[in-house]
Design a protein around this motif. Sequence first.
Motif, PDB file in Angstrom:
ATOM      1  N   TRP A 240      -9.227   2.370  16.665  1.00  0.00           N
ATOM      2  CA  TRP A 240     -10.255   2.905  15.775  1.00  0.00           C
ATOM      3  C   TRP A 240      -9.797   2.866  14.314  1.00  0.00           C
ATOM      4  N   PHE A 241     -10.763   2.861  13.411  1.00  0.00           N
ATOM      5  CA  PHE A 241     -10.563   3.004  11.977  1.00  0.00           C
ATOM      6  C   PHE A 241     -11.550   4.019  11.445  1.00  0.00           C
ATOM      7  N   GLU A 242     -11.167   4.674  10.371  1.00  0.00           N
ATOM      8  CA  GLU A 242     -12.050   5.590   9.676  1.00  0.00           C
ATOM      9  C   GLU A 242     -11.737   5.481   8.195  1.00  0.00           C
ATOM     10  N   GLY A 243     -12.754   5.335   7.370  1.00  0.00           N
ATOM     11  CA  GLY A 243     -12.533   5.306   5.929  1.00  0.00           C
ATOM     12  C   GLY A 243     -13.020   4.030   5.278  1.00  0.00           C
ATOM     13  N   ASP A 244     -12.371   3.687   4.192  1.00  0.00           N
ATOM     14  CA  ASP A 244     -12.763   2.578   3.330  1.00  0.00           C
ATOM     15  C   ASP A 244     -12.015   1.303   3.729  1.00  0.00           C
ATOM     16  N   TYR A 245     -12.714   0.396   4.377  1.00  0.00           N
ATOM     17  CA  TYR A 245     -12.105  -0.843   4.855  1.00  0.00           C
ATOM     18  C   TYR A 245     -11.568  -1.721   3.720  1.00  0.00           C
ATOM     19  N   SER A 246     -12.113  -1.580   2.517  1.00  0.00           N
ATOM     20  CA  SER A 246     -11.665  -2.443   1.416  1.00  0.00           C
ATOM     21  C   SER A 246     -10.232  -2.142   0.978  1.00  0.00           C
ATOM     22  N   VAL A 247      -9.660  -1.022   1.441  1.00  0.00           N
ATOM     23  CA  VAL A 247      -8.270  -0.700   1.117  1.00  0.00           C
ATOM     24  C   VAL A 247      -7.343  -1.823   1.586  1.00  0.00           C
TER      25      VAL A 247
ATOM     26  N   HIS B  66      -3.503   4.676   5.036  1.00  0.00           N
ATOM     27  CA  HIS B  66      -3.336   3.645   4.013  1.00  0.00           C
ATOM     28  C   HIS B  66      -4.154   3.996   2.774  1.00  0.00           C
ATOM     29  N   TYR B  67      -3.489   3.946   1.622  1.00  0.00           N
ATOM     30  CA  TYR B  67      -4.135   4.156   0.329  1.00  0.00           C
ATOM     31  C   TYR B  67      -3.799   2.967  -0.564  1.00  0.00           C
ATOM     32  N   PRO B  68      -4.680   2.608  -1.493  1.00  0.00           N
ATOM     33  CA  PRO B  68      -4.326   1.546  -2.429  1.00  0.00           C
ATOM     34  C   PRO B  68      -3.034   1.900  -3.166  1.00  0.00           C
ATOM     35  N   SER B  69      -2.261   0.895  -3.513  1.00  0.00           N
ATOM     36  CA  SER B  69      -0.971   1.092  -4.170  1.00  0.00           C
ATOM     37  C   SER B  69      -1.095   2.016  -5.383  1.00  0.00           C
TER      38      SER B  69
ATOM     39  N   SER C  27      -7.654  10.636  -4.822  1.00  0.00           N
ATOM     40  CA  SER C  27      -8.506   9.543  -4.374  1.00  0.00           C
ATOM     41  C   SER C  27      -9.040   9.778  -2.961  1.00  0.00           C
ATOM     42  N   ASN C  28     -10.304   9.515  -2.781  1.00  0.00           N
ATOM     43  CA  ASN C  28     -10.892   9.552  -1.449  1.00  0.00           C
ATOM     44  C   ASN C  28     -10.851   8.170  -0.804  1.00  0.00           C
ATOM     45  N   ARG C  29     -10.300   7.204  -1.501  1.00  0.00           N
ATOM     46  CA  ARG C  29     -10.263   5.842  -1.000  1.00  0.00           C
ATOM     47  C   ARG C  29      -9.055   5.692  -0.088  1.00  0.00           C
ATOM     48  N   ARG C  30      -9.309   5.671   1.209  1.00  0.00           N
ATOM     49  CA  ARG C  30      -8.227   5.545   2.182  1.00  0.00           C
ATOM     50  C   ARG C  30      -8.782   4.934   3.458  1.00  0.00           C
ATOM     51  N   LEU C  31      -7.874   4.427   4.265  1.00  0.00           N
ATOM     52  CA  LEU C  31      -8.218   3.904   5.577  1.00  0.00           C
ATOM     53  C   LEU C  31      -7.216   4.476   6.571  1.00  0.00           C
ATOM     54  N   VAL C  32      -7.718   5.133   7.589  1.00  0.00           N
ATOM     55  CA  VAL C  32      -6.892   5.731   8.630  1.00  0.00           C
ATOM     56  C   VAL C  32      -7.198   4.982   9.919  1.00  0.00           C
ATOM     57  N   GLY C  33      -6.154   4.702  10.699  1.00  0.00           N
ATOM     58  CA  GLY C  33      -6.381   3.985  11.945  1.00  0.00           C
ATOM     59  C   GLY C  33      -5.443   4.417  13.047  1.00  0.00           C
ATOM     60  N   GLY C  34      -5.900   4.199  14.260  1.00  0.00           N
ATOM     61  CA  GLY C  34      -5.087   4.479  15.436  1.00  0.00           C
ATOM     62  C   GLY C  34      -4.902   3.201  16.241  1.00  0.00           C
ATOM     63  N   SER C  35      -3.662   2.937  16.667  1.00  0.00           N
ATOM     64  CA  SER C  35      -3.351   1.709  17.403  1.00  0.00           C
ATOM     65  C   SER C  35      -2.418   1.987  18.562  1.00  0.00           C
ATOM     66  N   ARG C  36      -2.451   1.072  19.518  1.00  0.00           N
ATOM     67  CA  ARG C  36      -1.510   1.080  20.637  1.00  0.00           C
ATOM     68  C   ARG C  36      -0.577  -0.110  20.473  1.00  0.00           C
TER      69      ARG C  36
ATOM     70  N   LEU D 207       0.824  -1.211   0.000  1.00  0.00           N
ATOM     71  CA  LEU D 207       0.000   0.000   0.000  1.00  0.00           C
ATOM     72  C   LEU D 207       0.857   1.259   0.000  1.00  0.00           C
ATOM     73  N   ASP D 208       0.255   2.372  -0.369  1.00  0.00           N
ATOM     74  CA  ASP D 208       0.861   3.681  -0.130  1.00  0.00           C
ATOM     75  C   ASP D 208       0.470   4.027   1.304  1.00  0.00           C
ATOM     76  N   SER D 209       1.405   3.882   2.219  1.00  0.00           N
ATOM     77  CA  SER D 209       1.066   4.076   3.628  1.00  0.00           C
ATOM     78  C   SER D 209       2.104   4.940   4.325  1.00  0.00           C
ATOM     79  N   THR D 210       1.657   5.558   5.394  1.00  0.00           N
ATOM     80  CA  THR D 210       2.538   6.309   6.275  1.00  0.00           C
ATOM     81  C   THR D 210       2.084   6.039   7.699  1.00  0.00           C
ATOM     82  N   HIS D 211       3.042   5.688   8.556  1.00  0.00           N
ATOM     83  CA  HIS D 211       2.765   5.443   9.969  1.00  0.00           C
ATOM     84  C   HIS D 211       3.491   6.495  10.800  1.00  0.00           C
ATOM     85  N   PHE D 212       2.753   7.129  11.696  1.00  0.00           N
ATOM     86  CA  PHE D 212       3.321   8.105  12.616  1.00  0.00           C
ATOM     87  C   PHE D 212       3.292   7.487  14.008  1.00  0.00           C
ATOM     88  N   VAL D 213       4.431   7.498  14.687  1.00  0.00           N
ATOM     89  CA  VAL D 213       4.524   6.920  16.025  1.00  0.00           C
ATOM     90  C   VAL D 213       4.696   8.051  17.025  1.00  0.00           C
TER      91      VAL D 213
END
Length: 136
Positions: A121-128, A77-80, A87-96, A46-52
């Motif tokens: 939590w997640f927000e956006g298009d889960y199919s990504v 996360h965006y499709p490759s 594109s509005n097709r993305r999935l954003v999430g927060g994790s511990r 995926l085209d992704s970026t993780h911020f810690v």
Amino acid sequence: MSALDENDSALFNSAMMSDVTQDFNGQTRQGIEAVRAHALGVVGPLDSTHFVTNIRIDVEDDAANTATLTGNTLALHYPSGTGRSQSNRRLVGGSRHKVEMVKGAEDGLWKFQTWTIRTVWFEGDYSVMDGVLDEL
């Protein structure tokens, strides 16, 4: 997280013990091959970026070769090939994350021994992330 964002197996391997255990929202994987296959197989393309953030590292005084790391991630996360498009097709999430680390005897690098991830939590298009969300 750079190994995920860059789909870099060598970098990923350098951060993991060969017998690493991952608990991803209750789904357990054992061994570097299984953990890498899931992490890089799902997120790597995926085209992704993780911020810690909120990183805390506790090193026990009597065990200078072990440490516990905790932190939170915000992941986009965006499709490759679509991350820089309109594109509005993305999935954003927060994790511990909680990571038990050991200092590698061969190279002196700190490496993951156990890696626990709890998605909050997640927000956006889960199919990504086709397939991965079945495991959440």
